[in-house]
Write a protein that holds these residues in place. Structure first.
Motif, PDB file in Angstrom:
ATOM      1  N   GLN A   1      -0.513   2.232  -6.806  1.00  0.00           N
ATOM      2  CA  GLN A   1      -1.405   1.131  -6.458  1.00  0.00           C
ATOM      3  C   GLN A   1      -0.592   0.008  -5.812  1.00  0.00           C
ATOM      4  O   GLN A   1       0.551  -0.229  -6.193  1.00  0.00           O
ATOM      5  CB  GLN A   1      -2.119   0.594  -7.705  1.00  0.00           C
ATOM      6  CG  GLN A   1      -3.069   1.582  -8.334  1.00  0.00           C
ATOM      7  CD  GLN A   1      -4.236   1.885  -7.419  1.00  0.00           C
ATOM      8  OE1 GLN A   1      -4.905   0.985  -6.912  1.00  0.00           O
ATOM      9  NE2 GLN A   1      -4.483   3.160  -7.199  1.00  0.00           N
TER      10      GLN A   1
ATOM     11  N   TYR B   1       0.481  -3.761  -5.340  1.00  0.00           N
ATOM     12  CA  TYR B   1       0.476  -5.003  -6.110  1.00  0.00           C
ATOM     13  C   TYR B   1       1.239  -6.075  -5.352  1.00  0.00           C
ATOM     14  O   TYR B   1       2.235  -5.793  -4.690  1.00  0.00           O
ATOM     15  CB  TYR B   1       1.143  -4.810  -7.475  1.00  0.00           C
ATOM     16  CG  TYR B   1       0.417  -3.835  -8.355  1.00  0.00           C
ATOM     17  CD1 TYR B   1      -0.722  -4.234  -9.052  1.00  0.00           C
ATOM     18  CD2 TYR B   1       0.844  -2.527  -8.477  1.00  0.00           C
ATOM     19  CE1 TYR B   1      -1.401  -3.332  -9.857  1.00  0.00           C
ATOM     20  CE2 TYR B   1       0.176  -1.624  -9.282  1.00  0.00           C
ATOM     21  CZ  TYR B   1      -0.944  -2.030  -9.972  1.00  0.00           C
ATOM     22  OH  TYR B   1      -1.620  -1.143 -10.757  1.00  0.00           O
TER      23      TYR B   1
ATOM     24  N   TRP C   1       1.694 -10.832 -11.164  1.00  0.00           N
ATOM     25  CA  TRP C   1       1.376  -9.622 -10.404  1.00  0.00           C
ATOM     26  C   TRP C   1      -0.137  -9.457 -10.328  1.00  0.00           C
ATOM     27  O   TRP C   1      -0.824  -9.500 -11.338  1.00  0.00           O
ATOM     28  CB  TRP C   1       1.975  -8.388 -11.078  1.00  0.00           C
ATOM     29  CG  TRP C   1       3.458  -8.335 -10.968  1.00  0.00           C
ATOM     30  CD1 TRP C   1       4.372  -8.688 -11.911  1.00  0.00           C
ATOM     31  CD2 TRP C   1       4.205  -7.899  -9.836  1.00  0.00           C
ATOM     32  NE1 TRP C   1       5.648  -8.504 -11.432  1.00  0.00           N
ATOM     33  CE2 TRP C   1       5.578  -8.022 -10.163  1.00  0.00           C
ATOM     34  CE3 TRP C   1       3.859  -7.434  -8.565  1.00  0.00           C
ATOM     35  CZ2 TRP C   1       6.592  -7.678  -9.272  1.00  0.00           C
ATOM     36  CZ3 TRP C   1       4.872  -7.088  -7.685  1.00  0.00           C
ATOM     37  CH2 TRP C   1       6.209  -7.207  -8.043  1.00  0.00           C
TER      38      TRP C   1
ATOM     39  N   HIS D   1      -3.362  -7.031  -8.464  1.00  0.00           N
ATOM     40  CA  HIS D   1      -3.728  -5.837  -7.712  1.00  0.00           C
ATOM     41  C   HIS D   1      -4.148  -6.303  -6.326  1.00  0.00           C
ATOM     42  O   HIS D   1      -5.011  -7.172  -6.184  1.00  0.00           O
ATOM     43  CB  HIS D   1      -4.873  -5.098  -8.407  1.00  0.00           C
ATOM     44  CG  HIS D   1      -5.187  -3.791  -7.762  1.00  0.00           C
ATOM     45  ND1 HIS D   1      -6.081  -3.680  -6.720  1.00  0.00           N
ATOM     46  CD2 HIS D   1      -4.707  -2.550  -7.997  1.00  0.00           C
ATOM     47  CE1 HIS D   1      -6.149  -2.418  -6.348  1.00  0.00           C
ATOM     48  NE2 HIS D   1      -5.325  -1.702  -7.108  1.00  0.00           N
ATOM     49  N   TRP D   2      -3.512  -5.778  -5.304  1.00  0.00           N
ATOM     50  CA  TRP D   2      -3.689  -6.282  -3.951  1.00  0.00           C
ATOM     51  C   TRP D   2      -5.131  -6.179  -3.465  1.00  0.00           C
ATOM     52  O   TRP D   2      -5.641  -7.075  -2.804  1.00  0.00           O
ATOM     53  CB  TRP D   2      -2.744  -5.555  -3.008  1.00  0.00           C
ATOM     54  CG  TRP D   2      -2.784  -6.063  -1.602  1.00  0.00           C
ATOM     55  CD1 TRP D   2      -3.103  -5.350  -0.484  1.00  0.00           C
ATOM     56  CD2 TRP D   2      -2.494  -7.391  -1.150  1.00  0.00           C
ATOM     57  NE1 TRP D   2      -3.028  -6.149   0.627  1.00  0.00           N
ATOM     58  CE2 TRP D   2      -2.651  -7.410   0.240  1.00  0.00           C
ATOM     59  CE3 TRP D   2      -2.127  -8.564  -1.787  1.00  0.00           C
ATOM     60  CZ2 TRP D   2      -2.457  -8.555   1.013  1.00  0.00           C
ATOM     61  CZ3 TRP D   2      -1.926  -9.705  -1.028  1.00  0.00           C
ATOM     62  CH2 TRP D   2      -2.085  -9.681   0.360  1.00  0.00           C
ATOM     63  N   GLU D   3      -5.805  -5.105  -3.792  1.00  0.00           N
ATOM     64  CA  GLU D   3      -7.159  -4.913  -3.271  1.00  0.00           C
ATOM     65  C   GLU D   3      -8.211  -5.669  -4.078  1.00  0.00           C
ATOM     66  O   GLU D   3      -9.094  -6.296  -3.513  1.00  0.00           O
ATOM     67  CB  GLU D   3      -7.471  -3.424  -3.205  1.00  0.00           C
ATOM     68  CG  GLU D   3      -6.604  -2.724  -2.168  1.00  0.00           C
ATOM     69  CD  GLU D   3      -6.576  -1.207  -2.308  1.00  0.00           C
ATOM     70  OE1 GLU D   3      -7.220  -0.672  -3.230  1.00  0.00           O
ATOM     71  OE2 GLU D   3      -5.890  -0.576  -1.488  1.00  0.00           O
ATOM     72  N   SER D   4      -8.134  -5.637  -5.403  1.00  0.00           N
ATOM     73  CA  SER D   4      -9.146  -6.307  -6.232  1.00  0.00           C
ATOM     74  C   SER D   4      -8.800  -7.761  -6.539  1.00  0.00           C
ATOM     75  O   SER D   4      -9.674  -8.518  -6.970  1.00  0.00           O
ATOM     76  CB  SER D   4      -9.318  -5.555  -7.549  1.00  0.00           C
ATOM     77  OG  SER D   4      -8.174  -5.745  -8.370  1.00  0.00           O
TER      78      SER D   4
ATOM     79  N   VAL E   1      -2.805  -8.393 -13.153  1.00  0.00           N
ATOM     80  CA  VAL E   1      -2.471  -7.186 -13.904  1.00  0.00           C
ATOM     81  C   VAL E   1      -1.267  -7.378 -14.828  1.00  0.00           C
ATOM     82  O   VAL E   1      -1.128  -6.649 -15.808  1.00  0.00           O
ATOM     83  CB  VAL E   1      -2.230  -5.973 -12.970  1.00  0.00           C
ATOM     84  CG1 VAL E   1      -3.517  -5.580 -12.272  1.00  0.00           C
ATOM     85  CG2 VAL E   1      -1.139  -6.252 -11.976  1.00  0.00           C
TER      86      VAL E   1
END
Length: 105
Positions: free
Chosen positions: A35, A37, A52, A54-57, A61
């Motif tokens: 995934q 990040y 950190w 999550h890049w898309e959501s 995290v």
């Protein structure tokens, strides 16, 4: 980013109280779970704090917190300890505020 030239020209000028960076874990640096990040890092004189997401959501995290004096090799992540919650909150506010450009003189 913000130019450091004013600080180089005038070493007595006031700069930011911390150093800021970010790092996208994608491509050859992707996390073990495959995934992407983004890590937002802030170094103060005393601490290294990393957030950190999550890049898309854009979901948070993980967080990392290291005491650079007591643990210069950053072996113990203090963010996992409840007693550091208020420090984490304070550093997060400083990180968010610190991404802004330095005021001009």
């Amino acid at each position: 980013g913000t130019s450091a030239v004013p600080l180089l020209r005038d070493p007595t000028a006031t700069g930011k109280a911390a150093v800021f960076s970010q790092f996208l874990r994608t491509g050859m640096w992707v996390a073990p779970d495959s995934q992407p990040y983004m890590g937002y890092s802030m170094l103060t004189e005393r601490h290294h704090y990393v957030r950190w997401i999550h890049w898309e959501s854009q979901a948070l995290v993980a967080r990392e917190l290291y005491d650079r004096r007591a643990d210069p090799d950053e072996d113990v992540n203090l963010a996992l300890r409840p007693e550091y919650g208020s420090l984490l909150d304070s550093l997060e506010r400083q990180r968010v505020a610190g991404w802004r450009p330095m005021p001009t003189r």
